[in-house]
Design a protein around this motif. Sequence first.
Motif, mmCIF file in Angstrom:
data_model
loop_
_atom_site.group_PDB
_atom_site.id
_atom_site.type_symbol
_atom_site.label_atom_id
_atom_site.label_comp_id
_atom_site.label_asym_id
_atom_site.label_seq_id
_atom_site.Cartn_x
_atom_site.Cartn_y
_atom_site.Cartn_z
ATOM 1 N N THR A 195 17.092 13.323 12.696
ATOM 2 C CA THR A 195 18.797 13.106 12.477
ATOM 3 C C THR A 195 18.365 11.809 12.069
ATOM 4 O O THR A 195 17.866 10.668 12.386
ATOM 5 N N LEU A 196 19.286 12.201 11.166
ATOM 6 C CA LEU A 196 19.190 11.445 10.048
ATOM 7 C C LEU A 196 20.578 11.073 10.233
ATOM 8 O O LEU A 196 21.715 11.525 10.620
ATOM 9 N N ALA A 197 21.396 9.724 10.411
ATOM 10 C CA ALA A 197 22.825 9.133 10.284
ATOM 11 C C ALA A 197 23.585 8.304 9.002
ATOM 12 O O ALA A 197 22.395 8.836 7.559
ATOM 13 N N ASP A 198 24.261 8.446 9.137
ATOM 14 C CA ASP A 198 25.367 7.772 7.782
ATOM 15 C C ASP A 198 24.025 7.471 7.135
ATOM 16 O O ASP A 198 23.376 5.827 7.671
ATOM 17 N N GLY A 199 24.157 7.266 5.555
ATOM 18 C CA GLY A 199 22.890 6.126 4.417
ATOM 19 C C GLY A 199 21.942 6.148 4.489
ATOM 20 O O GLY A 199 21.415 5.677 4.302
ATOM 21 N N ASP A 200 20.953 6.838 5.588
ATOM 22 C CA ASP A 200 20.009 7.007 5.438
ATOM 23 C C ASP A 200 19.555 7.684 4.233
ATOM 24 O O ASP A 200 18.315 6.840 3.362
ATOM 25 N N LEU A 201 20.085 8.382 3.284
ATOM 26 C CA LEU A 201 19.518 9.738 2.025
ATOM 27 C C LEU A 201 19.896 7.685 0.843
ATOM 28 O O LEU A 201 18.763 7.677 0.743
ATOM 29 N N ASP A 202 20.564 7.662 1.167
ATOM 30 C CA ASP A 202 21.044 5.844 -0.187
ATOM 31 C C ASP A 202 19.963 5.117 0.340
ATOM 32 O O ASP A 202 19.219 4.376 -0.170
ATOM 33 N N GLU A 203 19.301 4.772 1.429
ATOM 34 C CA GLU A 203 18.247 4.184 1.430
ATOM 35 C C GLU A 203 17.249 4.339 1.608
ATOM 36 O O GLU A 203 16.357 3.672 1.181
ATOM 37 N N PHE A 204 16.785 6.141 1.761
ATOM 38 C CA PHE A 204 15.775 6.190 0.741
ATOM 39 C C PHE A 204 15.420 6.602 -0.083
ATOM 40 O O PHE A 204 14.272 5.307 -1.390
ATOM 41 N N ARG A 205 16.227 6.645 -0.936
ATOM 42 C CA ARG A 205 16.213 6.730 -2.597
ATOM 43 C C ARG A 205 15.996 5.102 -2.862
ATOM 44 O O ARG A 205 15.752 4.614 -3.599
ATOM 45 N N GLU A 206 17.176 4.046 -2.465
ATOM 46 C CA GLU A 206 16.993 2.567 -2.750
ATOM 47 C C GLU A 206 15.479 2.167 -2.522
ATOM 48 O O GLU A 206 14.585 1.272 -3.152
ATOM 49 N N GLY A 207 15.484 2.657 -0.881
ATOM 50 C CA GLY A 207 13.689 2.264 -1.003
ATOM 51 C C GLY A 207 12.372 2.846 -1.981
ATOM 52 O O GLY A 207 12.230 1.954 -2.344
ATOM 53 N N LEU A 208 12.918 4.096 -2.218
ATOM 54 C CA LEU A 208 11.962 4.965 -3.496
ATOM 55 C C LEU A 208 11.439 3.995 -4.447
ATOM 56 O O LEU A 208 10.931 4.242 -5.404
ATOM 57 N N LEU A 209 13.110 3.562 -4.992
ATOM 58 C CA LEU A 209 13.601 2.804 -6.654
ATOM 59 C C LEU A 209 12.280 1.680 -6.255
ATOM 60 O O LEU A 209 11.620 1.028 -7.501
ATOM 61 N N ALA A 210 12.214 1.190 -5.008
ATOM 62 C CA ALA A 210 11.795 -0.590 -5.088
ATOM 63 C C ALA A 210 10.064 -0.406 -5.232
ATOM 64 O O ALA A 210 8.928 -1.222 -5.234
ATOM 65 N N VAL A 211 9.409 1.034 -4.774
ATOM 66 C CA VAL A 211 7.889 0.838 -4.457
ATOM 67 C C VAL A 211 7.799 1.668 -6.129
ATOM 68 O O VAL A 211 6.633 2.244 -5.801
ATOM 69 N N GLY A 212 8.077 2.053 -6.661
ATOM 70 C CA GLY A 212 7.594 2.673 -8.348
ATOM 71 C C GLY A 212 6.363 1.655 -8.771
ATOM 72 O O GLY A 212 6.405 0.681 -8.583
ATOM 73 N N ASP A 213 5.303 2.289 -9.838
ATOM 74 C CA ASP A 213 4.888 1.483 -10.413
ATOM 75 C C ASP A 213 5.262 0.235 -11.530
ATOM 76 O O ASP A 213 6.877 1.035 -12.066
ATOM 77 N N ASP A 214 4.518 -0.464 -11.856
ATOM 78 C CA ASP A 214 4.639 -0.901 -12.964
ATOM 79 C C ASP A 214 5.215 -0.920 -13.653
ATOM 80 O O ASP A 214 4.114 0.500 -14.514
ATOM 81 N N PRO A 215 6.355 -0.420 -14.621
ATOM 82 C CA PRO A 215 6.875 0.033 -15.549
ATOM 83 C C PRO A 215 5.522 0.289 -17.132
ATOM 84 O O PRO A 215 5.588 1.154 -17.638
ATOM 85 N N ASP A 216 4.651 -0.538 -17.056
ATOM 86 C CA ASP A 216 3.703 -0.869 -17.858
ATOM 87 C C ASP A 216 2.416 -0.257 -17.618
ATOM 88 O O ASP A 216 1.564 0.081 -18.499
ATOM 89 N N GLN A 217 3.246 0.341 -16.254
ATOM 90 C CA GLN A 217 1.109 0.900 -16.017
ATOM 91 C C GLN A 217 1.627 2.342 -16.177
ATOM 92 O O GLN A 217 2.035 2.901 -16.099
ATOM 93 N N PRO A 218 0.037 2.576 -16.883
ATOM 94 C CA PRO A 218 0.575 3.775 -17.388
ATOM 95 C C PRO A 218 -0.107 4.694 -16.356
ATOM 96 O O PRO A 218 -0.758 4.409 -15.515
ATOM 97 N N TRP A 219 0.453 5.910 -16.801
ATOM 98 C CA TRP A 219 0.632 7.029 -15.654
ATOM 99 C C TRP A 219 -0.911 7.398 -15.162
ATOM 100 O O TRP A 219 -1.225 7.940 -14.118
ATOM 101 N N PHE A 220 -1.501 7.664 -16.000
ATOM 102 C CA PHE A 220 -3.289 8.130 -15.692
ATOM 103 C C PHE A 220 -4.028 6.846 -15.313
ATOM 104 O O PHE A 220 -4.694 7.867 -15.060
ATOM 105 N N ALA A 221 -3.418 5.380 -14.583
ATOM 106 C CA ALA A 221 -4.556 4.874 -14.362
ATOM 107 C C ALA A 221 -4.865 5.377 -13.216
ATOM 108 O O ALA A 221 -4.269 5.785 -12.638
ATOM 109 N N GLU A 222 -5.969 4.403 -13.103
ATOM 110 C CA GLU A 222 -6.672 4.858 -11.693
ATOM 111 C C GLU A 222 -5.526 4.469 -10.642
ATOM 112 O O GLU A 222 -5.433 3.154 -10.858
ATOM 113 N N GLY A 223 -5.162 4.847 -8.929
ATOM 114 C CA GLY A 223 -4.304 4.332 -8.013
ATOM 115 C C GLY A 223 -2.118 4.097 -8.909
ATOM 116 O O GLY A 223 -1.262 4.055 -8.479
#
Length: 249
Positions: A195-223
Amino acid sequence: MGEKAGRRRPGPLAGLLVAVVVAAGCMGGGLDQGEPEQPRPRQSGQPASPGSDTNRADGTTSVAEFKQDFSDAVGIAERYWTDQFRSSGEQFRPIRRVVPYTRAGEVSCGGEGLPRNNAVYCSAGDFIAYDVNWSVAAFRQVGDAFLFYLLGHEYAHGVQVRLGIRYNFTIQKELQADCMAGAYIGDNVRSGTLTLADGDLDEFREGLLAVGDDPDQPWFAEGSHGTAEQRTDSFFRGYEKSLDACGLS
Ligand SMILES: [Zn+2]
């Protein structure tokens, strides 16, 4: 999952968790050997685990509670993937073990000791291992969605191995695992298991926004795991559309 007062934690928390992520280092290499996996927290929201109504709002979740919740999440993943495989006429073999650890090198994968502050699916031994203290710290800060996302993502790597999917680049495997984690959570929400509570989806979104690769990292890089936008897109594609969106076939 029960009470959630004080669950939204903006700035300082995000900073801390991003720091943790960076410290853990995103190795991503060794595609088939252990593949030290970056759990990449700063995940929030609280898809509730079934049946329990623990109040985590005070941030006092114990290691024992975490292990129990993690084990619940594993059970849900096993049932979920068993059902998915069965509906394709296949038999699913659950991931062999889930191993919490506290010290660097305490658990080895493919002959290499796992570092602290990490979580990994080890294909060499077909197990998931996670630094329990690090996971609990993140869990206390961001809520139990982190736990479901972490487990869902690592479990997905085990499923990818079972399906024999090959990838040209790490990022493809990682984004697919995000999608599969999204499907695991979304489908279990739709079935009423979580069961999700109110705001959980927004929090997923916020969380995922914070864990992306560094913008300078090439997409094809190992890792490479993907930019924040790519990771968010993948997770929510799976969450909303289920596995059809994840390109498993
Ligand atoms: Zn991964």
